[in-house]
Design a protein around this motif. Structure first.
Motif, PDB file in Angstrom:
ATOM      1  N   ALA A 120       8.058  -2.737   1.683  1.00 60.04           N
ATOM      2  CA  ALA A 120       6.765  -2.331   2.241  1.00 60.04           C
ATOM      3  C   ALA A 120       6.617  -0.813   2.196  1.00 60.04           C
ATOM      4  O   ALA A 120       5.520  -0.298   1.964  1.00 60.04           O
ATOM      5  CB  ALA A 120       6.628  -2.838   3.678  1.00 60.04           C
ATOM      6  N   MET A 121       7.708  -0.091   2.420  1.00 57.05           N
ATOM      7  CA  MET A 121       7.657   1.375   2.425  1.00 57.05           C
ATOM      8  C   MET A 121       7.341   1.940   1.038  1.00 57.05           C
ATOM      9  O   MET A 121       6.971   3.098   0.913  1.00 57.05           O
ATOM     10  CB  MET A 121       8.973   1.954   2.952  1.00 57.05           C
ATOM     11  CG  MET A 121       9.199   1.693   4.438  1.00 57.05           C
ATOM     12  SD  MET A 121       7.918   2.393   5.484  1.00 57.05           S
ATOM     13  CE  MET A 121       8.322   4.123   5.339  1.00 57.05           C
ATOM     14  N   LYS A 122       7.456   1.129   0.028  1.00 52.46           N
ATOM     15  CA  LYS A 122       7.101   1.571  -1.324  1.00 52.46           C
ATOM     16  C   LYS A 122       5.592   1.542  -1.554  1.00 52.46           C
ATOM     17  O   LYS A 122       5.090   2.133  -2.494  1.00 52.46           O
ATOM     18  CB  LYS A 122       7.814   0.701  -2.365  1.00 52.46           C
ATOM     19  CG  LYS A 122       9.317   0.897  -2.351  1.00 52.46           C
ATOM     20  CD  LYS A 122      10.001  -0.030  -3.325  1.00 52.46           C
ATOM     21  CE  LYS A 122      11.503   0.105  -3.228  1.00 52.46           C
ATOM     22  NZ  LYS A 122      12.185  -0.845  -4.101  1.00 52.46           N
ATOM     23  N   VAL A 123       4.868   0.849  -0.647  1.00 56.87           N
ATOM     24  CA  VAL A 123       3.404   0.784  -0.725  1.00 56.87           C
ATOM     25  C   VAL A 123       2.857   2.065  -0.088  1.00 56.87           C
ATOM     26  O   VAL A 123       3.124   2.336   1.086  1.00 56.87           O
ATOM     27  CB  VAL A 123       2.866  -0.467   0.001  1.00 56.87           C
ATOM     28  CG1 VAL A 123       1.347  -0.493  -0.025  1.00 56.87           C
ATOM     29  CG2 VAL A 123       3.451  -1.730  -0.613  1.00 56.87           C
ATOM     30  N   ARG A 166       3.490   3.483   3.799  1.00 56.38           N
ATOM     31  CA  ARG A 166       4.325   4.677   3.982  1.00 56.38           C
ATOM     32  C   ARG A 166       3.539   5.775   4.693  1.00 56.38           C
ATOM     33  O   ARG A 166       4.038   6.412   5.619  1.00 56.38           O
ATOM     34  CB  ARG A 166       4.855   5.167   2.640  1.00 56.38           C
ATOM     35  CG  ARG A 166       5.828   6.319   2.768  1.00 56.38           C
ATOM     36  CD  ARG A 166       6.408   6.773   1.439  1.00 56.38           C
ATOM     37  NE  ARG A 166       5.385   7.105   0.472  1.00 56.38           N
ATOM     38  CZ  ARG A 166       5.073   6.390  -0.615  1.00 56.38           C
ATOM     39  NH1 ARG A 166       5.728   5.286  -0.880  1.00 56.38           N
ATOM     40  NH2 ARG A 166       4.119   6.768  -1.430  1.00 56.38           N
ATOM     41  N   GLN A 167       2.275   5.968   4.298  1.00 56.67           N
ATOM     42  CA  GLN A 167       1.446   6.995   4.931  1.00 56.67           C
ATOM     43  C   GLN A 167       1.194   6.683   6.402  1.00 56.67           C
ATOM     44  O   GLN A 167       1.219   7.575   7.254  1.00 56.67           O
ATOM     45  CB  GLN A 167       0.118   7.143   4.185  1.00 56.67           C
ATOM     46  CG  GLN A 167       0.266   7.809   2.836  1.00 56.67           C
ATOM     47  CD  GLN A 167      -1.012   7.738   2.009  1.00 56.67           C
ATOM     48  OE1 GLN A 167      -1.991   7.123   2.404  1.00 56.67           O
ATOM     49  NE2 GLN A 167      -0.987   8.367   0.839  1.00 56.67           N
ATOM     50  N   ALA A 168       0.960   5.409   6.717  1.00 57.41           N
ATOM     51  CA  ALA A 168       0.724   5.021   8.115  1.00 57.41           C
ATOM     52  C   ALA A 168       1.973   5.274   8.959  1.00 57.41           C
ATOM     53  O   ALA A 168       1.879   5.798  10.076  1.00 57.41           O
ATOM     54  CB  ALA A 168       0.323   3.548   8.187  1.00 57.41           C
ATOM     55  N   VAL A 169       3.135   4.926   8.438  1.00 61.08           N
ATOM     56  CA  VAL A 169       4.389   5.155   9.167  1.00 61.08           C
ATOM     57  C   VAL A 169       4.626   6.650   9.341  1.00 61.08           C
ATOM     58  O   VAL A 169       4.972   7.120  10.431  1.00 61.08           O
ATOM     59  CB  VAL A 169       5.576   4.480   8.442  1.00 61.08           C
ATOM     60  CG1 VAL A 169       6.905   4.905   9.043  1.00 61.08           C
ATOM     61  CG2 VAL A 169       5.431   2.967   8.496  1.00 61.08           C
ATOM     62  N   HIS A 217       6.283   0.575  19.287  1.00 59.06           N
ATOM     63  CA  HIS A 217       5.159   0.493  18.350  1.00 59.06           C
ATOM     64  C   HIS A 217       5.669   0.447  16.913  1.00 59.06           C
ATOM     65  O   HIS A 217       5.171  -0.339  16.103  1.00 59.06           O
ATOM     66  CB  HIS A 217       4.216   1.679  18.529  1.00 59.06           C
ATOM     67  CG  HIS A 217       3.332   1.562  19.716  1.00 59.06           C
ATOM     68  ND1 HIS A 217       2.852   2.650  20.383  1.00 59.06           N
ATOM     69  CD2 HIS A 217       2.825   0.493  20.375  1.00 59.06           C
ATOM     70  CE1 HIS A 217       2.110   2.255  21.402  1.00 59.06           C
ATOM     71  NE2 HIS A 217       2.084   0.952  21.415  1.00 59.06           N
ATOM     72  N   PHE A 218       6.650   1.281  16.613  1.00 63.61           N
ATOM     73  CA  PHE A 218       7.177   1.295  15.249  1.00 63.61           C
ATOM     74  C   PHE A 218       7.842  -0.034  14.920  1.00 63.61           C
ATOM     75  O   PHE A 218       7.623  -0.591  13.847  1.00 63.61           O
ATOM     76  CB  PHE A 218       8.168   2.443  15.039  1.00 63.61           C
ATOM     77  CG  PHE A 218       8.810   2.390  13.686  1.00 63.61           C
ATOM     78  CD1 PHE A 218       8.095   2.757  12.565  1.00 63.61           C
ATOM     79  CD2 PHE A 218      10.107   1.941  13.527  1.00 63.61           C
ATOM     80  CE1 PHE A 218       8.659   2.691  11.304  1.00 63.61           C
ATOM     81  CE2 PHE A 218      10.680   1.865  12.274  1.00 63.61           C
ATOM     82  CZ  PHE A 218       9.962   2.246  11.163  1.00 63.61           C
ATOM     83  N   GLU A 258       4.641  -5.710   9.243  1.00 60.80           N
ATOM     84  CA  GLU A 258       4.623  -5.399   7.811  1.00 60.80           C
ATOM     85  C   GLU A 258       5.661  -6.225   7.053  1.00 60.80           C
ATOM     86  O   GLU A 258       5.423  -6.612   5.920  1.00 60.80           O
ATOM     87  CB  GLU A 258       4.834  -3.900   7.573  1.00 60.80           C
ATOM     88  CG  GLU A 258       3.649  -3.054   7.999  1.00 60.80           C
ATOM     89  CD  GLU A 258       2.342  -3.464   7.333  1.00 60.80           C
ATOM     90  OE1 GLU A 258       2.317  -3.713   6.118  1.00 60.80           O
ATOM     91  OE2 GLU A 258       1.330  -3.544   8.047  1.00 60.80           O
ATOM     92  N   ASP A 259       6.799  -6.504   7.684  1.00 60.75           N
ATOM     93  CA  ASP A 259       7.783  -7.401   7.077  1.00 60.75           C
ATOM     94  C   ASP A 259       7.161  -8.764   6.826  1.00 60.75           C
ATOM     95  O   ASP A 259       7.272  -9.327   5.734  1.00 60.75           O
ATOM     96  CB  ASP A 259       9.011  -7.580   7.987  1.00 60.75           C
ATOM     97  CG  ASP A 259       9.963  -6.410   7.948  1.00 60.75           C
ATOM     98  OD1 ASP A 259       9.819  -5.543   7.065  1.00 60.75           O
ATOM     99  OD2 ASP A 259      10.866  -6.362   8.815  1.00 60.75           O
ATOM    100  N   ALA A 260       6.477  -9.286   7.851  1.00 59.87           N
ATOM    101  CA  ALA A 260       5.851 -10.605   7.729  1.00 59.87           C
ATOM    102  C   ALA A 260       4.766 -10.587   6.659  1.00 59.87           C
ATOM    103  O   ALA A 260       4.669 -11.510   5.842  1.00 59.87           O
ATOM    104  CB  ALA A 260       5.269 -11.032   9.072  1.00 59.87           C
ATOM    105  N   ARG A 261       3.972  -9.529   6.646  1.00 62.43           N
ATOM    106  CA  ARG A 261       2.898  -9.421   5.648  1.00 62.43           C
ATOM    107  C   ARG A 261       3.472  -9.342   4.239  1.00 62.43           C
ATOM    108  O   ARG A 261       2.978 -10.001   3.321  1.00 62.43           O
ATOM    109  CB  ARG A 261       2.043  -8.195   5.938  1.00 62.43           C
ATOM    110  CG  ARG A 261       0.778  -8.123   5.098  1.00 62.43           C
ATOM    111  CD  ARG A 261      -0.083  -6.952   5.546  1.00 62.43           C
ATOM    112  NE  ARG A 261       0.377  -5.717   4.987  1.00 62.43           N
ATOM    113  CZ  ARG A 261      -0.068  -5.207   3.843  1.00 62.43           C
ATOM    114  NH1 ARG A 261      -0.992  -5.824   3.158  1.00 62.43           N
ATOM    115  NH2 ARG A 261       0.391  -4.060   3.396  1.00 62.43           N
TER     116      ARG A 261
END
Length: 175
Positions: free
Chosen positions: A51-54, A58-61, A151-152, A159-162
Motif C-alpha cells: 500500500a505504501m507504494k501507492v 504514502r502521501q496521506a501517511v 489513528h495510524f 489500507e491493508d484490508a483495502r
C-alpha cells in the motif's frame, strides 16, 4: 599490454560487481525488492508495504506524520516558553536563586522561607504550580501520541484490508 592502473581499475570493478551481486542475493533471499524503502521497517505487514507504494496512500501517511511532528514541536516550544516564564517569575520573587544550581534550590528556598516566610511560600507555591502544569502537559502529550498511534494503526489496518481486496479482485498489480 595492460597497465598497472588498468589492472587495478579492473580488479576494483570486479570487486564492486561481486559485492553488488552479494547484496542482491541477500535481498532476494529476504524476498524484498532492492528499491523497497520500507524493507527495513520491522513488523510492517506485506499488504501495508504494498500500500505504501501507492503515491496517494504514502502521501496521506506522510501528511499524518508531519501533523504529529508539528504538534509535538508546538508543545515542546510551549513547554520551553513556560519554563522561561517560570524562571523569570521565580527570579523576580527570589533573585538570590539566580546562579544556584536547580538541585540546590530546595535548601535555598528553605533559607528564604526562614528569612521571609511569605516570600518563601510564594516561591514554593510557584514551583509547585509549575510542576503541576508540566505534569499535565506531559499527560496531554502522551495522550496525543497514543491517539496518533491509534489513528495510524487504524489507517494501516484499513489500507491493508483495502489492498487485500484489490489484490483478490485483480485490480491491484503493484509495480
Amino acid at each position: 599490454m595492460v597497465s598497472a592502473k588498468e589492472e587495478v581499475a579492473a580488479a576494483e570493478a570486479a570487486k564492486a560487481e561481486a559485492e553488488g551481486e552479494k547484496t542482491e542475493a541477500i535481498k532476494t533471499e529476504k524476498n524484498v525488492e532492492p528499491d523497497d524503502p520500507y524493507s527495513d521497517i520491522e513488523g510492517l505487514e506485506p499488504a501495508t508495504r504494498e500500500a505504501m507504494k501507492v503515491p496517494q496512500i504514502r502521501q496521506a501517511v506522510e501528511k499524518e506524520f508531519t501533523k504529529a511532528a508539528e504538534t509535538q514541536q508546538a508543545y515542546t516550544a510551549a513547554l520551553q516558553q513556560g519554563q522561561q516564564v517560570a524562571r523569570a517569575t521565580i527570579a523576580a520573587l527570589a533573585p538570590q536563586l539566580d546562579g544556584i544550581p536547580l538541585e540546590q534550590w530546595p535548601q535555598a528556598i528553605q533559607a528564604i522561607a526562614q528569612a521571609d516566610p511569605v516570600r518563601g511560600k510564594l516561591v514554593a507555591d510557584t514551583l509547585s504550580n509549575w510542576s503541576q502544569i508540566q505534569e499535565r502537559q506531559q499527560l496531554v502529550d502522551h495522550h496525543q501520541q497514543q491517539v496518533s498511534r491509534q489513528h495510524f494503526e487504524s489507517f494501516a489496518k484499513s489500507e491493508d484490508a483495502r489492498t487485500e481486496q484489490l489484490a483478490k479482485a485483480g485490480g491491484y498489480r503493484g509495480r
